[in-house]
Scaffold this motif. Structure first.
Motif, short mmCIF file in Angstrom:
data_model
loop_
_atom_site.label_atom_id
_atom_site.label_comp_id
_atom_site.label_asym_id
_atom_site.label_seq_id
_atom_site.Cartn_x
_atom_site.Cartn_y
_atom_site.Cartn_z
N ASN A 52 0.84 -1.20 0.00
CA ASN A 52 0.00 0.00 0.00
C ASN A 52 0.87 1.25 0.00
O ASN A 52 0.97 1.97 1.00
CB ASN A 52 -0.95 -0.01 1.21
N ALA A 59 -7.71 1.07 -1.71
CA ALA A 59 -8.46 1.32 -0.48
C ALA A 59 -8.07 0.31 0.60
O ALA A 59 -7.68 -0.82 0.31
CB ALA A 59 -9.96 1.23 -0.76
N ASP A 63 -8.25 3.25 6.29
CA ASP A 63 -8.35 4.61 5.76
C ASP A 63 -9.22 5.50 6.64
O ASP A 63 -9.08 6.73 6.63
CB ASP A 63 -8.93 4.58 4.34
N TYR A 68 -3.70 6.85 10.00
CA TYR A 68 -3.18 5.87 9.04
C TYR A 68 -2.67 6.58 7.78
O TYR A 68 -3.35 7.45 7.23
CB TYR A 68 -4.27 4.87 8.66
N LYS A 69 -1.50 6.17 7.33
CA LYS A 69 -0.91 6.72 6.11
C LYS A 69 -0.38 5.59 5.25
O LYS A 69 0.06 4.56 5.76
CB LYS A 69 0.23 7.69 6.44
N LYS A 70 -0.42 5.78 3.95
CA LYS A 70 0.20 4.83 3.04
C LYS A 70 1.71 4.83 3.26
O LYS A 70 2.28 5.79 3.80
CB LYS A 70 -0.13 5.18 1.58
#
Length: 253
Positions: A52, A59, A63, A68-70
């Protein structure tokens, strides 16, 4: 020099000595080698740090969490030589090796080289691979691997059917003596889909393991009794997530 892309666990490769918590070899002491990269993007994936990446549009259920972060791809991968991986595994003295991911078969040639390297050191290693069943092995890998743990992804994964269901691969594994199938079940809708897959691809019941969905003991227990009755009815195997009961939802265990 052959190198394998391994998931980064707090600055070290995610190679760890534990027990196999799922499927045919549940309870077996094992060393896990978690590769990075995946060709699917399951919305509930608990190893989303293998795929991710920033600037992608995939998705994930996390999210909804503002924190939360990629992930930055270059920071989540450690490239190791075969010798470096062997040295990590050899420290444990364990000979059952689980190749997992991500989707490890994205690095098929590197994995073949890895198995050959280990076999040059000792002749009693056992290699099993966790795969989503979308990629076919080549002849070299087929000759080297001892067991395929095929975990087809269902509609609940949020992957389009054309990506998650590859008929040629399913047919290959359904007749392969080294392969077993493990399905994650959350609801009756999932069961209907599993039964359709098994019928379509003629997957023998004795090859099928049903596992409750959940990342904590309570969630697993809530589905346990219902799913065991399903297994009894259809002559499937029931498998738990033993590592979740022992360690909880943690990495590197």
């Amino acid at each position: 020099m052959t190198k394998l892309k391994i998931a980064n666990l707090d600055g070290r490769p995610e190679i760890f000595h534990s027990i196999q918590g799922e499927g045919k070899n549940m309870g077996q002491p094992s060393v896990f080698i978690r590769t990075s990269l995946c060709n699917l993007h399951c919305i509930w994936c608990d190893t989303d740090y293998t795929w991710n990446w920033e600037k992608t549009r995939f998705a994930h259920v996390k999210d909804e969490d503002p924190a939360y972060k990629k992930y930055q791809m270059d920071k989540m991968i450690i490239s190791l030589t075969l010798e470096e991986i062997y040295e990590e595994v050899a420290k444990t003295g364990c000979k059952n090796i689980v190749l997992t991911g991500g989707e490890p078969m994205m690095q098929l040639q590197e994995l073949s080289a890895l198995i050959e390297f280990f076999n040059s050191k000792a002749d009693d290693y056992f290699f099993e691979i966790e795969t989503n069943g979308t990629l076919l092995p080549d002849a070299t890998f087929e000759a080297l691997i001892d067991q395929y743990n095929v975990s087809p992804k269902l509609a609940n994964s949020n992957n389009p059917k054309k990506l998650r269901e590859k008929p040629a691969a399913y047919e290959y594994f359904s007749t392969n003596e080294k392969a077993v199938f493990k399905f994650v079940i959350s609801s009756e809708n999932d069961l209907t889909e599993v039964l359709n897959i098994c019928t379509t691809y003629k997957i023998p019941n004795q090859k099928v393991y049903l596992m409750p969905e959940g990342t904590n003991p309570e969630a697993l227990k809530n589905k346990q009794q219902w799913l065991i009755e399903v297994c009894k009815k259809h002559q499937f195997h029931y498998t738990d997530r033993l590592h979740v009961h022992i360690y909880g939802d943690k990495r590197g265990v």
